[in-house]
Enzyme design. Structure first.
Site, mmCIF file in Angstrom:
data_model
loop_
_atom_site.group_PDB
_atom_site.id
_atom_site.type_symbol
_atom_site.label_atom_id
_atom_site.label_comp_id
_atom_site.label_asym_id
_atom_site.label_seq_id
_atom_site.Cartn_x
_atom_site.Cartn_y
_atom_site.Cartn_z
ATOM 1 N N SER A 1 0.835 -1.193 0.000
ATOM 2 C CA SER A 1 0.000 0.000 0.000
ATOM 3 C C SER A 1 0.877 1.254 0.000
ATOM 4 O O SER A 1 1.618 1.481 -0.954
ATOM 5 C CB SER A 1 -0.964 -0.038 1.193
ATOM 6 O OG SER A 1 -1.978 0.924 1.066
ATOM 7 N N ASP B 1 -9.245 -4.893 -5.771
ATOM 8 C CA ASP B 1 -8.874 -3.980 -4.685
ATOM 9 C C ASP B 1 -9.947 -2.909 -4.515
ATOM 10 O O ASP B 1 -10.264 -2.173 -5.444
ATOM 11 C CB ASP B 1 -7.536 -3.323 -5.017
ATOM 12 C CG ASP B 1 -6.915 -2.601 -3.830
ATOM 13 O OD1 ASP B 1 -7.672 -2.182 -2.933
ATOM 14 O OD2 ASP B 1 -5.686 -2.443 -3.801
ATOM 15 N N HIS C 1 -7.566 -5.518 -1.149
ATOM 16 C CA HIS C 1 -6.344 -4.782 -0.829
ATOM 17 C C HIS C 1 -5.379 -5.653 -0.024
ATOM 18 O O HIS C 1 -4.170 -5.599 -0.214
ATOM 19 C CB HIS C 1 -6.699 -3.519 -0.050
ATOM 20 C CG HIS C 1 -5.563 -2.575 0.113
ATOM 21 N ND1 HIS C 1 -4.902 -2.002 -0.954
ATOM 22 C CD2 HIS C 1 -4.952 -2.078 1.226
ATOM 23 C CE1 HIS C 1 -3.950 -1.214 -0.517
ATOM 24 N NE2 HIS C 1 -3.955 -1.244 0.804
#
Length: 796
Positions: A659, A732, A766
């Site tokens: 991330s 995601d 994610h």
């Protein structure tokens, strides 16, 4: 290097012993009943079969739902329940009693009854969600009703009283799901006729009238009261129920329902909603607010909507509402002496609301204790200040007393939070000492020597604290439950570098505790790894730290430097002195799980985990305006430290992150030649695609365009020379990290001749949750490191 074919690759398994560690069962989750009589062990599977991620789902209004079960999509439910009787006299736990449930049970939404001798929960079946009841004294569970619950949005069941539940039930008259028209009815038009309405980036939103119809069909519920014999009766007709929360005495229900107009740019949390109070018969008693679509907030972190917000029940009274209202129009840039006010209104809700407290910063939290004592917090992001106040709810005219003011970046001065217990009306209230003059607090206990959780007594009149208990080396141990008012008996969760987390009973503080659980090491293959908290300085004098992990049996004097991976995630600060504080403990039991970089320890790599890379902007300066320079400085300091110790050599250091850490990884590859490889997972690389703020950045692109462009590694792709592994979940839903971010970065690197591999994980979000995808990610990471980082470069 030539581009490989785009043919699908079968799922791969990582090398030993990583695969064996992944398959080890997870320790159960432990839950203790409010009356301290029972301890439950809830067994679950950490990694789901990918077939469960592939179950039918519909994404609408910013969330996913399972159309077959009328529950949330992709849950990770508990699979089994085991029951122990808990005694506080130093006796060991009773033998575990397995609770008889249907095969392949999927257990979710667990709630204790007011007295603590019953547990309500849901079971997910193939085509519906069921309400179940566990009677703990008899250790028996039963289904309550055949009516399918609706768990698509919000909580499907709550206790109304000791013998009744309040349930959201699928509308029996809803008919068949709406079917999309094969030919569009017409164009989809959106417009803004003036007024600033900035939004951060969201996914899974409504896109057309068919999505709106699906949203209404699946979220629509009726509200029913169900008794413990399964009898039920409806009290509210089908509507888009967000939440239905009983008052502490069970006489009223705070009902929040959504309504049109919807938004195609915002998730359901921002949709218009009506907040009302109804009684147990479903009669409307009071309308708290009718909130319009929340689409005009600024990107400032302290921006809030106008009107009544944070509406809830006072936990220390039978049925008193409280809420917060902005006094500055909700806009942080507007000058104001007071920012927020808290109001209360008791049943029968016919009087004028009474103001309880005004705060000069933005309202943060309020915890109720009793009629004359509540604690409240306000906070201001730009200055990083947070304050704790004592207020007297019964006499609001009394001036609030400031008990503490500090920077919320200052972990060393963090007093923790009050310990909560069940109050007279079965809601959580603050835990007072027997003399009524103190409140029990628990905290993490960060200090220059490490992190040592504590248990304190705070005098609510003076703000002074008394230390009751604090963990000591070699343990990382924190209080999870208090068993008596005098704090002689309590339960902790204890671990050390060599002992896995387990629960311990202190039945008398003057005597040694006894173990309640004995969960084994889930990865004994890593028993010999070395974990060390290392400290060093950045060139400008900022103190830095990191966790250094070394393989079992490694000796730097005889084995020489190791191939080393950094795993990074920077943070923003306003104070350089606070940026260097120690916030991690070396007494934790470190075992990798899911896609942890620590698995590389089994393959002969050293790992520098979470090296502090503070991005500091003191005074009026914004941290991100010097983001790249500070990032480079932090990375160089860590590398110099490891090389000087002989643990790493400069030719075999890689960097990776997930991330925002992936964003950081590609930035460091673009702006330095420090790292020989990179691993970037689920990142965002082009900040022009997140123009209304990201991470700690409050300014929009047009207010800080140079910062956005300079911080975007996509802008600097020609400078990325090291081999880069890109991984992204194909589905995601995290705001800002669309899969297209990785796709476009790959296309750019490929077009410029870079060494790059792009891995898309079908069905994954994610974070990666399936057995197949997690194993494959670890295989990819090991293979990439073995190919481009591990080999020793020979002198020519």
């Amino acid at each position: 290097m030539t581009e490989t074919a785009n043919a699908p690759l079968t799922w791969q398994r990582p090398p030993a012993p990583i695969d064996q560690i992944l398959n080890a069962p997870a320790s159960p989750t432990v839950a203790i009943s409010p009356n301290n009589r029972w301890l439950l062990e809830l067994e679950y599977t950490d990694l789901l079969p990918i077939a469960e991620l592939a179950e039918p789902e519909i994404a609408v209004a910013g969330f996913r739902l399972n159309p077959q079960t009328n529950g949330p999509a992709r849950p990770n439910p508990y699979r089994k329940i085991k029951l122990h009787e808990l005694k506080t006299d130093g006796s060991p736990l009773s033998e575990a009693i397995p609770i008889d449930l249907p095969d392949n049970a999927r257990i979710s939404f667990l709630y204790w009854s007011p007295c603590g001798d019953r547990l309500a929960f849901t079971l997910t079946r193939n085509h519906h969600l069921e309400a179940w009841l566990l009677d703990l004294p008899t250790a028996t569970a039963k289904q309550l009703t055949d009516s399918p619950l609706n768990g698509t949005y919000g909580t499907p069941l709550r206790w109304l009283s000791e013998d009744t539940l309040l349930c959201k039930v699928v509308d029996r008259d809803r008919g068949q799901p709406p079917v999309a028209k094969p030919v569009p009815f017409g164009p989809i038009v959106q417009e803004n006729l003036g007024g600033k309405k900035p939004n951060r980036t969201y996914t899974k939103l409504l896109h057309n009238p068919h999505d709106e119809a699906l949203f209404e069909y699946y979220v629509s519920s009726t509200l029913e009261i169900v008794n413990l014999d399964g009898e039920h009766h409806g009290i509210w007709p089908a509507s888009l129920i967000d939440e239905a929360i009983p008052s502490p005495d069970g006489q009223y229900i705070l009902l929040t329902t959504l309504h049109r107009p919807y938004s195609y740019q915002l998730p359901a949390d921002y949709f218009p909603r009506k907040i009302q109070v109804i009684d147990r018969q479903g009669n409307l008693v009071y309308t708290v607010a009718d909130v319009p679509l929340i689409d005009s907030l600024s990107t400032k972190f302290d921006a809030v909507r106008t009107g009544r917000r944070h509406v809830s029940w006072r936990s220390d009274r039978p049925s008193t509402l409280y809420w917060v209202e902005a006094l500055d129009g909700g806009e942080p840039t507007q000058a104001a002496t007071d920012r927020d006010a808290v109001f209360q209104l008791p049943a029968p809700f016919t009087a004028e609301p009474q103001e309880v407290w005004r705060c000069g910063y933005r309202f943060r939290r309020l915890l109720w204790g009793r009629e004359d004592v509540a604690l409240a917090w306000d906070r201001w992001y730009d200055t990083r200040q947070i304050r704790m106040w004592r207020i007297n709810p019964s006499q609001p005219e009394q001036a609030p007393v400031l008990l503490l003011e500090r920077s919320f970046e200052d972990n060393y001065s963090d007093p923790g939070l009050p310990l909560l217990r069940r109050g007279d009306h079965n809601w959580n209230v603050m835990y007072f000492t027997p003399d009524g003059e103190g409140i029990y607090f628990t905290g993490r206990g960060a200090s220059p020597k490490g992190v040592y959780p504590f248990f304190d007594r705070l005098n609510w009149q003076t703000g002074e604290t008394e230390r009751i208990w604090q963990c000591e080396d070699p343990y990382f141990e924190g209080v999870v439950d208090l068993l008596d008012d005098h704090a002689n008996a309590f339960i902790t969760n204890r671990q050390s570098q060599t002992e896995p987390p387990n629960y311990w009973l202190y039945y008398d503080r003057a005597k040694p505790p006894i173990p309640l659980t004995r969960y084994p090491d889930p990865a004994p293959e890593l028993a010999g790894i070395s974990e060390e908290l290392v400290q060093y300085e950045r060139q400008d004098g900022v103190a830095l730290s990191a966790k250094l992990y070394l393989p079992a049996g490694y000796n730097p004097e005889t084995d020489g430097p190791l191939p080393t991976m950094f795993w990074v995630y920077p943070e923003e600060y306003k104070d350089a002195k606070l940026a260097g504080q120690i916030t991690t403990s070396t007494n934790r039991f470190s075992r990798p799980y899911r896609t942890s970089i620590l698995f590389l320890l089994t393959q002969g790599y050293a790992v520098l985990d979470n090296p502090s890379m503070p991005i500091i902007g003191e005074g009026d300066a914004e941290p991100n305006d010097t983001y790249v320079d500070q990032l480079i400085s932090g990375a160089k300091a860590a590398i110099d430290y490891l090389v000087d110790r002989g643990i790493a050599d400069r030719d075999r250091i890689g960097i990776g992150g997930h991330s925002y850490g992936a964003f950081t990884t590609v930035n460091l590859l673009a702006h330095t030649n420090f790292f020989k490889i990179g691993i970037a997972r689920s990142g965002a690389y082009n900040r022009t695609l997140t123009p209304f703020g990201f991470q700690g950045e409050q300014r929009n692109f047009w207010e800080a365009s140079e910062t956005y462009i300079q911080m975007s590694p996509f802008t600097h792709v020609p400078q990325v020379k090291s081999p880069l592994l890109l991984i992204h979940g194909g589905d995601d839903s995290n705001p800002g990290t669309y899969p297209i971010q990785t796709e476009r970065l790959y296309e750019a690197l490929k077009g410029l001749g870079g060494i790059v591999r792009w891995v898309v994980l079908p069905l994954e979000d994610h974070s990666y949750r399936s057995q197949e995808a997690v194993a494959h990610v670890l295989w990819e990471m090991v293979n990439w490191c073995d190919t481009y980082l591990k080999p020793v470069r020979l002198e020519s």
